[in-house]
Scaffold this motif. Structure first.
Motif, PDB file in Angstrom:
ATOM      1  N   THR A 300       0.823  -1.206   0.000  1.00  0.00           N
ATOM      2  CA  THR A 300       0.000   0.000   0.000  1.00  0.00           C
ATOM      3  C   THR A 300       0.858   1.258   0.000  1.00  0.00           C
ATOM      4  OG1 THR A 300      -1.957  -1.003   0.992  1.00  0.00           O
ATOM      5  CG2 THR A 300      -1.593   1.325   1.461  1.00  0.00           C
ATOM      6  N   SER A 301       1.963   1.247   0.727  1.00  0.00           N
ATOM      7  CA  SER A 301       2.843   2.423   0.753  1.00  0.00           C
ATOM      8  C   SER A 301       3.413   2.722  -0.633  1.00  0.00           C
ATOM      9  CB  SER A 301       3.984   2.200   1.753  1.00  0.00           C
ATOM     10  OG  SER A 301       3.497   2.066   3.063  1.00  0.00           O
ATOM     11  N   TYR A 303       1.777   2.365  -3.417  1.00  0.00           N
ATOM     12  CA  TYR A 303       0.743   3.097  -4.164  1.00  0.00           C
ATOM     13  C   TYR A 303       0.649   4.543  -3.690  1.00  0.00           C
ATOM     14  CZ  TYR A 303      -0.390  -1.541  -5.822  1.00  0.00           C
ATOM     15  OH  TYR A 303      -0.307  -2.787  -6.393  1.00  0.00           O
ATOM     16  N   PHE A 402      -2.538   4.764   5.096  1.00  0.00           N
ATOM     17  CA  PHE A 402      -2.424   5.119   3.679  1.00  0.00           C
ATOM     18  C   PHE A 402      -2.856   6.561   3.442  1.00  0.00           C
ATOM     19  CE2 PHE A 402      -4.570   5.046  -0.614  1.00  0.00           C
ATOM     20  CZ  PHE A 402      -3.406   5.005  -1.372  1.00  0.00           C
ATOM     21  N   GLU A 479      -4.579   0.294  -5.584  1.00  0.00           N
ATOM     22  CA  GLU A 479      -4.762   0.122  -4.139  1.00  0.00           C
ATOM     23  C   GLU A 479      -6.114  -0.524  -3.839  1.00  0.00           C
ATOM     24  OE1 GLU A 479      -4.742   0.420   0.083  1.00  0.00           O
ATOM     25  OE2 GLU A 479      -3.266   0.031  -1.474  1.00  0.00           O
ATOM     26  N   LYS A 483      -6.601  -3.999  -1.774  1.00  0.00           N
ATOM     27  CA  LYS A 483      -7.441  -4.133  -0.592  1.00  0.00           C
ATOM     28  C   LYS A 483      -8.405  -5.305  -0.741  1.00  0.00           C
ATOM     29  CE  LYS A 483      -5.954  -1.358   2.254  1.00  0.00           C
ATOM     30  NZ  LYS A 483      -4.681  -1.829   1.690  1.00  0.00           N
ATOM     31  N   ALA A 573      -9.786   7.073  -2.023  1.00  0.00           N
ATOM     32  CA  ALA A 573      -9.293   5.895  -1.305  1.00  0.00           C
ATOM     33  C   ALA A 573     -10.366   5.309  -0.404  1.00  0.00           C
ATOM     34  CB  ALA A 573      -8.061   6.274  -0.476  1.00  0.00           C
ATOM     35  N   GLN A 577     -11.769   1.291  -0.023  1.00  0.00           N
ATOM     36  CA  GLN A 577     -11.551   0.601   1.254  1.00  0.00           C
ATOM     37  C   GLN A 577     -12.846  -0.018   1.765  1.00  0.00           C
ATOM     38  OE1 GLN A 577     -10.045   3.737   3.725  1.00  0.00           O
ATOM     39  NE2 GLN A 577      -7.957   3.654   2.893  1.00  0.00           N
TER      40      GLN A 577
END
Length: 604
Positions: A300-301, A303, A402, A479, A483, A573, A577
């Motif tokens: 994730t980091s 992205y 994130f 991302e 997820k 985001a 999620q």
């Protein structure tokens, strides 16, 4: 990866070991165990599965002792079975281990030849056997421990008890973090400050290659050459209270809904709304002279880094490279003299990212660490630290970390643009105003919770799902796919929408949902055209957009608030999620602790 805790106490330690392991279960939950010294004799209890299984074992077979070690495991070598669970123990030692012993096969063969018998498939048991071998030869405990360390290759953190030694514990780190806590007539060892939060806030962080001997009264640290050294004592800010889910079903759900608050807190550390400026920590280099930036991260980091590339290049006009940390060193990167390398990691302990940091530092790059743990190894080794202030994130799938990473990176992009003279003070103030408005917009997006729950229910039976976006929203599509894969186990992929016709569109039929991230920006018409191409092939399109126009033929359309260049990616985001979260709930998976994953990846 795995979680370690050790206590040399003046009262029974079993309950406190278990409580500390609960704080560390995010690091691994394949198995758990503890060992204590009871009347000078080592005893242990272990169980495969989550920590509650160990608690059942301890209820049936209690342990009582005032010195003990505990471990929660994320499997590397060997299946998650009782035999492979830590602590590993011989008739002389018990130890717990985080990391990988790379030469364990050679060492194991040597120990078997010397008559040692092994009961597990792990690399860790070799360490216990090797130290026992030296003790049996007549070495003192410290001699046996240091000889063992000298034989080990790889990345590890260790905590060791020795049979008959009621007031002795060893710790060592090489490549994996280890922290020592001071108490009153007690001392402690842990993987990180979280493990020791209820025990001590006076900590020392072992540095690379350090090892330590502990008694209840003293701590002695040695460097990798065996020279006694003094490491600074720090006061931990980690809360001593357990993180609680409150009224939420899962930590992940709670952390999604915390985002307006934590992003506001993060931005509050970097923005001066009265002056209309971005305020960064002081740097030992001049931002105006940075010729090139390299962003390195995992998962994730990574992205978040991809989003930041768009921001920095378009605002500050500085060329940006983005690399996956696990690949970075091995492609033998060409550095630009005076360049800035920024390493992004929630934990600040991610093994691949830390190794990449050291590679760039050795090459003379300026180093910045963007982390959630200011006391982490990356933070200590960087030239400048950019904390994201997300607070404890317990869910393995990153959410609030994130968006806090994005908030800090957006602030950095504005500061770089100002330092480079690419924007004037009025423009900087405008961006600061936009950033300050993000938390309110995030709260607005969270009002779509019920609608997203319905969409998730309808797609949760799909075998494959595609996420598409353009420009700055392409990384958000990737991302979103990550997820969904992480917690629902549905196969998903993120694509640049314009790339679909170059191959992936062959996957489209009436059984494949496609999530389109399509804000009404300069690329909206192109993205919409790509989504219409999908619908023409019976694809089930769900569009997240601030467009007021209802698009015919779409399966679902979620109305998003309008947002600017810096805020849009952060806002989009949230629905991806929530979509992943509710799809996982519908499928009945373990949302907070998905299979095969751990929160902090401290091995390569």
């Amino acid at each position: 990866m795995c979680g370690i805790v050790g206590i040399l106490g003046k009262a029974p330690v079993t309950d406190r070991l278990v409580e500390s392991l609960k704080r560390l279960e995010y690091r691994g939950y394949d198995s758990a165990g503890i060992a204590v010294l009871s009347d000078g004799k080592l005893e242990r209890r272990r169980a495969p599965g989550k920590l509650k299984e160990l608690e059942l074992v301890l209820a049936a077979e209690p342990l009582d002792g005032m010195a003990g070690i505990g471990h929660t495991r994320w499997a590397t070598h060997g299946q998650p079975t009782k035999a492979n669970a830590h602590p590993h123990m011989t008739h002389r030692v018990a130890l717990v281990h985080n990391g990988i012993i790379e030469n364990f096969r050679t060492l194991k063969d040597d120990m078997i030849a010397a008559g040692m018998v092994f009961e597990s498939e792990t690399d860790t048991e070799v360490v216990a056997s090797l130290m026992t071998h030296y003790l049996d030869e007549g070495a003192t405990p410290l001699e046996a421990f240091t000889k063992t360390l000298g034989k080990l290759e790889g990345a590890f953190a260790l905590c060791v008890l020795v049979n008959g030694e009621e007031n002795l514990m060893f710790g060592a780190r090489r490549g994996s973090p280890l922290v020592i806590g001071y108490g009153e007539g007690e001392n402690y060892v842990g993987s990180d400050a979280t493990a020791l939060a209820s025990l001590s806030n006076r900590l020392i962080y072992l540095e690379e290659g350090d090892y330590a001997t502990l008694s209840r009264e003293t701590v002695q640290v040695f460097d990798e050459d065996g020279t006694p050294v003094s490491r600074p004592t720090t006061i931990s800010q980690v809360a001593a209270t357990m993180v609680d889910k409150g009224n939420y079903r899962h930590f992940m759900q709670k952390e999604i809904f915390e985002q307006p608050t934590v992003v506001a807190q993060a931005l509050g550390r970097y923005l001066d709304p009265n002056a209309g400026t971005v305020c960064l920590p002081e740097t030992p280099f001049d931002l105006a002279n940075i010729p090139r930036i390299t962003l390195i991260a995992c998962g994730t980091s990574y992205y978040a880094a991809e989003v930041a590339r768009y921001w920095i290049e378009q605002l500050a006009r500085i060329p940006v490279d983005v690399d996956i940390a696990s690949e970075f060193r091995y492609r033998e990167p060409v550095y630009t003299e005076g360049g800035l390398a920024i390493f992004i990691s929630q934990s600040g302990e991610t093994a691949d990212t830390l190794a990449a940091l050291r590679h760039a530092k050795a090459a003379g790059q300026h180093i910045a660490a963007l982390v959630n743990m200011p006391g982490s190894t990356m933070a200590r080794e960087a030239d400048v630290v950019l904390p994201i202030h997300a607070g404890p994130e317990i869910g393995v799938a990153s959410t609030k970390a994130f968006t806090c990473q994005l908030a800090v990176l957006a602030s950095l992009a504005v500061k770089l643009a100002s330092a480079k003279g690419e924007i004037n003070s009025n423009e900087e103030a405008g961006y600061v105003k936009e950033l300050n408005h993000i938390p309110a917009l995030m709260a607005e997006v969270l009002h779509h919770d019920e609608a997203l729950q319905g969409i998730a229910r309808s797609i949760s039976t799909a075998r494959d799902i595609l996420f598409v976006g353009r420009g700055i929203h392409y990384p958000i599509a990737m991302e979103g796919a990550l997820k969904l894969k992480e917690i629902s186990y549905i196969h998903a992929e993120g694509y640049a929408a314009g790339e679909l016709k170059h191959g992936p569109i062959a996957l489209i039929d009436e059984h494949v949902p496609v999530i389109g991230i399509a804000p009404e920006d300069s690329l909206f018409d192109k993205t919409l055209s790509n989504l219409q191409e999908i619908m023409a092939r019976q694809g089930k399109v769900v569009m997240f957009s601030d467009s007021e126009t209802k698009q015919e033929g779409m399966f679902a359309q979620l109305k998003m608030p309008s947002a600017g260049f810096l805020s849009s990616a952060i806002l989009y985001a949230i629905p991806v999620q929530l979509l992943a979260y509710y799809a996982a709930v519908e499928k009945g998976t373990d949302v907070d602790q998905p299979r095969n994953l751990a929160k902090s990846v401290t091995v390569e």
